[in-house]
Structure formats: structure tokens, C-alpha cells
Enzyme design. Structure first.
Site, short mmCIF file in Angstrom:
data_model
loop_
_atom_site.label_atom_id
_atom_site.label_comp_id
_atom_site.label_asym_id
_atom_site.label_seq_id
_atom_site.Cartn_x
_atom_site.Cartn_y
_atom_site.Cartn_z
CE LYS A 50 38.04 37.48 75.72
NZ LYS A 50 38.99 37.86 76.78
CG ASP A 108 35.91 38.32 78.74
OD1 ASP A 108 37.12 38.47 78.94
OD2 ASP A 108 35.20 39.26 78.34
#
Ligand code: GLU
Length: 447
Positions: A124, A164
Site C-alpha cells: 500500500k 484508493d
């Protein structure tokens, strides 16, 4: 596994990283019993290795705003675990981004990606850059500056970021343009969520929301119930809520609420196609105000400032915005108002006390890492198409996505079935996701 000791050690080592510690605690609690039945896991110290990222890149991102001022943000990429494949996971641009947030998201991503059964490791990244109020040119300059640093550390077989919160198709376009120029190669699989026509996959924009509703449909069927006429409250109005609204409406349910940081829009008769389309414009405007929906459709949507989606009476509640967005009080209000199912679509959207209240009321609850896995799964399908230099039709992608979600659902039931016949979806998702990673780590030796 000595859970207390592991958590105490982690807290001492990473003080103040509350979201990360919360995510680790939740997973370890669920897998503890199964883990303890496998002495080989303990011997190889799988958990102690799994909770620490392989590496974290932190870098300065300097860019120039429209006024000609020099601005500096922080950029990050957490490469968490590569037992199952190259690192894979989104980039989040939000003013609250920090190491704790990205470590929690990266940790969750390991198990989510494992559930898809595709060869995807967990990672991430993101930045504390705040897209709210920024012009298109500012977004582009920021994305380019971000990529100056990150490009060396990504690639289809190394690490493949995607979108995201705060990063959608537009940002991926700018990021990919900069990547291609710096790397001097067209490695389309280095980023996913690209637009269709230059490496993107059909259905990827819809995938997280579609996948979530496929999962919810199974939860509903499990109770011999139907989606038809069900009232659904969604939080947020971004890409995830948009996809969920399309699929829920298609299955005959009624989306009666969407929300934003400014409040909630109640949509008594259910969201319409025009309203769903308008959600895209609201996102592109960078205003981050759900009130805009009520301004545009005053007869259909009623805006209340400062209220959450959970204040609207519904049968199905789906947090689609941010971590910890549903607290215990919200959960109790939903229960009082007769909610029948709660499915997290955002990552860790519910606080532990909210989950406990929902489970105590015997309301089926499913965790984000299972429910929202359709997004990253379709990113995996995008990488497959890129590697084969082909494009699948929307129908082909949707059929594959639907199958992946059905398989995830079945795994959650297999590992989450309780003695009394009920299903603990949290346990099921965590155990199923963990087992694949643990076995791969074991097979690959002490590295
Ligand atoms: N950000 C999404 C997630 O939380 C998608 C990640 C991806 O497609 O790589 O899973």
C-alpha cells in the site's frame, strides 16, 4: 502464539500506530486457534515475520501549485509481504495519511489479496497530499512529482500500485504517464486502474462496488432472503459507493442514503440512474461535498448536515468511505432501526466495538477484506490482460469477478462456520486469507 506478548512487543516498537495495531490485533485474534494447531507455523515464526513489512519507502514530494508556490508533501510505499506474488495494493492521497494508516492498509491487503486466489502480494502507499480543492493541473504536477521517486521501485513483477481514496482513473493516468517517461518502457502492469484503451480493464472502475454487492447478495441468500426491495445505506459517494449503487439498483434494491464529510443525503425512493451518474461529477469536482447531490436533485435527495449514513433507516448498511467510520453508537442506532446485514466495503470501516455490537445482535457482519476484494481482484485480471497484450470484454471480466467473489464467500463460510450454525465472516476471511500466505511463507524458507 502468545498474542498478548506479540501485541505488547508491537506496541512498544511502534507506539501510536493505532490503526496498524488495531488491524493486527483483529487478524491475530481470529487466527489464534488455528495457528496453535500448526507447530510448524510457530517454529518458523510466521506471525512475527508477517506483522512487519518487508520494507517501507518514505520520500519527499515537492511540487508547485497554481499560485506558483512550492509545496512539499510526504510520499510512502509499504511493501508488506510478497509470499504470494509481487506487491499489490492502492495509493491513498488524503491529508490524514501516515505510516500507521498505510501499514494497516498494507497488512489488510495481504489477506485480501490472498482471498482472491490470484498471485498477488500485499502493499500500500500514498501521500498526505490533500486533493480537496486542487485543480486538475495541480493534481497532475503532484502525481508527476510523486512518481519521480517511486518509479524505480515499481513494475509488473515487483510492485503494482492502483487507486484508493483520493486516487482514481485521472490520477492513475498522470502517474502512469510519468512512470512511462522515467522508466522508458511501456510496462502497463506497473499500475492498475488505468483507463480502457491504453491498458485498462473494462469493469475495473465498477469492480469494488460490484464485487461487494455480489458478496452481499450471497449473505442475503444465506438467510433465504432476497435483495429485491431491500433498503441500502452507503457511506461516501466515491468510486466504491458508485459501483455498489449501480449493482444494488440493478438487483432490485433501493439505495436510500449516500454521505460525505459534510453530512448525509437521504434518498427516500432510491437512487436513480441520473443521480448515480452525477456521483462521478461530484468526485471529479474535488469539492468533497455530498450536499451537491441535494442541490442538483432537490426533489429526490434531502441533505442533513453533520449526520452519517447510519442515521437513515435501512436493511443493509455498507460503509464505503474510510476506516473506523462506523462507531458503536452508529451500530446501535442501525440495530435499533432494524438493520439486517452489515457489510464493510471500506477497509476496516467499523470500529471493533461496532462489530461486537452487531455480532452480539446476531446480525450477519462481513469484513472489508472479503467484501471489497473485487477491486484488487480485477486489478489482477488487468495485469493478466496486460501480460497477454489482450483485452477481455466487459462480460468476460464480470463473469470472472463474480466467480472470484463467490469463491471468497464460500471460503469465508468454510472457515467461519460456527458450532451453532451461524457464520463468523470475520474469522472465516482472516483464517482463509492467512492459511494461503502462511503455507507459501513456510515453503519459501526463512527469508
Ligand atoms: N485500493 C484497493 C484496495 O483496497 C484496490 C487495490 C488494487 O487494485 O491494487 O484493495
Amino acid at each position: 502464539m502468545n498474542l498478548k506478548k506479540i501485541m505488547a512487543d508491537l506496541e512498544a516498537k511502534h507506539p501510536g500506530e493505532s490503526e496498524y495495531l488495531q488491524a493486527v490485533q483483529e487478524v491475530l485474534e481470529s487466527i489464534e486457534d488455528v495457528y496453535n494447531k500448526h507447530p510448524e507455523f510457530e517454529k518458523a515464526k510466521i506471525v512475527e515475520r508477517l506483522v512487519e513489512p518487508d520494507r517501507i519507502f518514505t520520500f519527499r514530494v515537492t511540487w508547485v501549485n497554481d499560485k506558483g508556490e512550492v509545496c512539499t508533501n510526504l510520499g510512502y510505499r509499504v511493501q508488506f509481504n510478497a509470499a504470494l506474488g509481487a506487491y499489490k495494493g492502492g495509493l491513498r492521497f488524503h491529508k490524514a495519511v501516515n505510516v500507521s494508516m498505510l501499514k494497516f492498509l498494507g497488512f489488510e491487503q495481504i489477506f485480501k489479496n490472498s482471498l482472491t486466489n490470484l498471485p498477488l502480494g500485499g502493499g500500500k502507499g500514498g501521500s498526505d497530499f490533500d486533493p480537496v480543492g486542487k485543480s486538475d493541473e495541480e493534481i497532475m504536477r503532484f502525481c508527476q512529482a510523486f512518481m519521480y521517486e517511486l518509479w524505480r521501485n515499481i513494475g509488473p513483477d515487483q510492485d503494482s500500485p492502483a487507486g484508493d481514496v483520493g486516487v482514481g482513473g485521472r490520477e492513475i493516468g498522470y502517474l502512469y504517464g510519468a512512470y512511462k517517461k522515467l522508466a522508458r518502457e511501456h510496462s502497463t502492469g506497473a499500475l492498475t486502474g488505468k483507463s480502457y484503451g491504453w491498458g485498462g480493464s473494462l469493469i475495473r472502475p465498477e469492480a469494488t462496488g460490484f464485487g461487494a454487492i455480489y458478496y452481499v447478495e450471497r449473505m442475503v441468500k444465506e438467510q433465504k432472503d432476497t435483495m429485491k426491495g431491500k433498503k441500502i445505506a452507503l457511506s461516501g459517494f466515491g468510486n466504491v459507493a458508485w459501483g455498489a449503487a449501480i449493482k444494488a439498483t440493478e438487483l432490485g434494491a433501493k439505495v436510500v442514503a449516500i454521505s460525505g464529510p459534510d453530512g448525509v443525503c437521504e434518498i427516500k425512493n432510491g437512487i436513480t440512474k441520473d443521480m448515480i451518474d452525477y456521483m462521478l461529477e461530484m468526485r471529479a469536482s474535488n469539492r468533497n461535498k455530498v450536499e451537491d447531490m441535494a442541490t442538483k436533485f432537490p426533489k429526490l435527495a434531502k441533505f442533513t448536515a453533520g449526520k452519517k449514513a447510519w442515521s437513515v433507516k435501512c436493511d443493509i448498511a455498507c460503509p464505503c468511505a474510510f476506516q473506523n467510520e462506523m462507531d458503536e453508537k452508529d451500530a446501535k442506532e442501525l440495530i435499533k432501526n432494524g438493520v439486517k446485514y452489515v457489510a464493510e466495503v471500506s477497509n476496516m470501516g467499523c470500529q471493533p466495538k461496532a462489530i461486537a455490537a452487531i455480532q452480539k445482535a446476531k446480525i450477519p457482519f462481513a469484513p472489508g477484506k472479503a467484501v471489497n476484494a473485487g477491486g484488487v481482484a480485477t486489478s489482477g485480471l488487468e495485469i493478466c490482460q496486460n501480460a497477454g497484450h489482450i483485452n477481455w470484454t466487459a462480460e468476460e471480466v464480470d463473469v470472472k469477478l463474480h466467480k472470484i467473489m463467490n469463491d471468497i464467500y464460500d471460503m469465508c463460510v468454510e472457515y467461519g462456520k460456527q458450532k451453532d450454525g451461524s457464520i463468523n465472516y470475520v474469522k472465516g476471511a482472516n483464517i482463509a486469507g492467512f492459511m494461503r500466505v502462511a503455507k507459501a511463507m513456510l515453503a519459501q524458507g526463512i527469508i
